[in-house]
Design a protein around this motif. Structure first.
Motif, PDB file in Angstrom:
ATOM      1  N   LYS A 175      -4.605  14.670   3.984  1.00 16.06           N
ATOM      2  CA  LYS A 175      -5.634  13.872   3.329  1.00 16.06           C
ATOM      3  C   LYS A 175      -5.324  12.375   3.295  1.00 16.06           C
ATOM      4  O   LYS A 175      -6.099  11.607   2.716  1.00 16.06           O
ATOM      5  CB  LYS A 175      -5.823  14.369   1.884  1.00 16.06           C
ATOM      6  N   GLN A 206       0.828  -1.211   0.000  1.00 16.12           N
ATOM      7  CA  GLN A 206       0.000   0.000   0.000  1.00 16.12           C
ATOM      8  C   GLN A 206       0.861   1.259   0.000  1.00 16.12           C
ATOM      9  O   GLN A 206       0.578   2.217  -0.732  1.00 16.12           O
ATOM     10  CB  GLN A 206      -0.928  -0.008   1.215  1.00 16.12           C
ATOM     11  N   GLY A 235     -10.144   1.077   1.046  1.00 14.79           N
ATOM     12  CA  GLY A 235     -11.312   0.809   1.877  1.00 14.79           C
ATOM     13  C   GLY A 235     -11.026   1.106   3.338  1.00 14.79           C
ATOM     14  O   GLY A 235      -9.930   1.537   3.709  1.00 14.79           O
ATOM     15  N   GLU A 241      -8.065   9.868   4.155  1.00 11.74           N
ATOM     16  CA  GLU A 241      -9.092   9.825   3.115  1.00 11.74           C
ATOM     17  C   GLU A 241      -8.571   9.134   1.857  1.00 11.74           C
ATOM     18  O   GLU A 241      -9.298   8.385   1.199  1.00 11.74           O
ATOM     19  CB  GLU A 241      -9.549  11.241   2.772  1.00 11.74           C
ATOM     20  N   ILE A 242      -7.294   9.401   1.538  1.00 16.76           N
ATOM     21  CA  ILE A 242      -6.692   8.764   0.354  1.00 16.76           C
ATOM     22  C   ILE A 242      -6.653   7.250   0.529  1.00 16.76           C
ATOM     23  O   ILE A 242      -7.039   6.486  -0.371  1.00 16.76           O
ATOM     24  CB  ILE A 242      -5.268   9.311   0.109  1.00 16.76           C
ATOM     25  N   ARG A 243      -6.197   6.818   1.709  1.00 17.61           N
ATOM     26  CA  ARG A 243      -6.104   5.372   1.976  1.00 17.61           C
ATOM     27  C   ARG A 243      -7.493   4.731   1.985  1.00 17.61           C
ATOM     28  O   ARG A 243      -7.669   3.610   1.508  1.00 17.61           O
ATOM     29  CB  ARG A 243      -5.391   5.128   3.302  1.00 17.61           C
ATOM     30  N   LYS A 244      -8.467   5.441   2.555  1.00 15.67           N
ATOM     31  CA  LYS A 244      -9.834   4.916   2.581  1.00 15.67           C
ATOM     32  C   LYS A 244     -10.376   4.763   1.173  1.00 15.67           C
ATOM     33  O   LYS A 244     -11.023   3.762   0.838  1.00 15.67           O
ATOM     34  CB  LYS A 244     -10.724   5.837   3.409  1.00 15.67           C
ATOM     35  N   ALA A 245     -10.105   5.772   0.328  1.00 13.58           N
ATOM     36  CA  ALA A 245     -10.590   5.725  -1.057  1.00 13.58           C
ATOM     37  C   ALA A 245      -9.901   4.617  -1.849  1.00 13.58           C
ATOM     38  O   ALA A 245     -10.534   3.943  -2.668  1.00 13.58           O
ATOM     39  CB  ALA A 245     -10.365   7.075  -1.728  1.00 13.58           C
ATOM     40  N   LEU A 246      -8.604   4.413  -1.594  1.00 13.04           N
ATOM     41  CA  LEU A 246      -7.837   3.423  -2.360  1.00 13.04           C
ATOM     42  C   LEU A 246      -8.040   2.002  -1.852  1.00 13.04           C
ATOM     43  O   LEU A 246      -8.190   1.063  -2.639  1.00 13.04           O
ATOM     44  CB  LEU A 246      -6.343   3.767  -2.305  1.00 13.04           C
TER      45      LEU A 246
END
Length: 226
Positions: free
Chosen positions: A207, A87, A217, A210-215
């Protein structure tokens, strides 16, 4: 009445037979007692050894179970680390792609000039010093000189403060810097970094959840996202 030899012999034989019978009975009694004690001791020893064996294998079973848990935990941790590494590498590649896009943006003179003006003005308004020094890339020097001349009156109008703003002629940002500026107070003790790299790093840091959540989950190991 005196006993004759025959009667004496009979009595002696009778006594011997009685003694022998009594001795045999005593031997049988001793044998029976010994057999009973042997059986009891054998049962005790067997039970003791059985208990020891059971305790030994229970201890071994617990050790094996503990080793199994440690091994499973180690495997899971290694898997998590591999996932996190993958990741992180993906996020790094994403940031590298963003840096490439910034470089392309800088290559557009009109867009970069407008962006540079905003970066300079924002730095001045954050610093609010009477004397401020703008440091830029050597290839941006002429452009930044013109921007400073334009941004200084705007700064004084917005801040209601007088200021002397100049471009550093001796020290520049590295030529391989993507773009942007650094602005220092007159004594160089305070610095505002508004390079494109620093802005990208700042935004990425803010961010990143938010970036990790978007990429990737929602992370099940985290209860909250800040």
């Amino acid at each position: 009445m005196a006993l004759n030899d025959i009667e004496v012999q009979k009595r002696i034989k009778h006594m011997l037979a009685f003694i022998e019978q009594e001795a045999n009975e005593k031997v049988e009694e001793i044998d029976a007692k010994s057999e009973e004690e042997f059986s009891i001791e054998k049962v005790r020893l067997v039970q003791t050894q059985r208990t020891k064996i059971m305790e030994y294998y229970e201890k071994k079973e617990k050790q094996i179970e503990q080793q199994k848990k440690i091994y499973i935990s180690s495997i899971r941790n290694q898997a998590r680390l591999r996932v996190l590494t993958a990741q992180n590498e993906f996020v790094s590649e994403l940031l590298d792609d963003m840096k490439v896009k910034l470089i392309r943006l800088v290559e557009n003179p009109e867009v970069y000039q407008g962006l540079l003006y905003k970066l300079v003005l924002q730095s001045l308004l954050r610093l609010l010093e009477p004397v401020m020094i703008v440091r830029c890339r050597p290839q941006d020097h002429v452009l930044v000189e013109a921007i400073v001349q334009k941004a200084t009156p705007e700064y004084m109008k917005v801040s209601q403060k007088q200021a002397k703003v100049q471009v550093d002629r001796e020290v520049h940002l590295p030529m391989n810097t993507v773009g942007g500026v650094e602005v220092y107070s007159g004594n160089y003790r305070i610095m505002i970094s508004n390079t494109l790299e620093s802005r990208l790093d700042l935004i990425a840091e803010q961010k990143m959840p938010e970036i990790r959540k978007a990429l990737f989950g929602i992370n099940p190991n985290r209860k909250f996202f800040l």
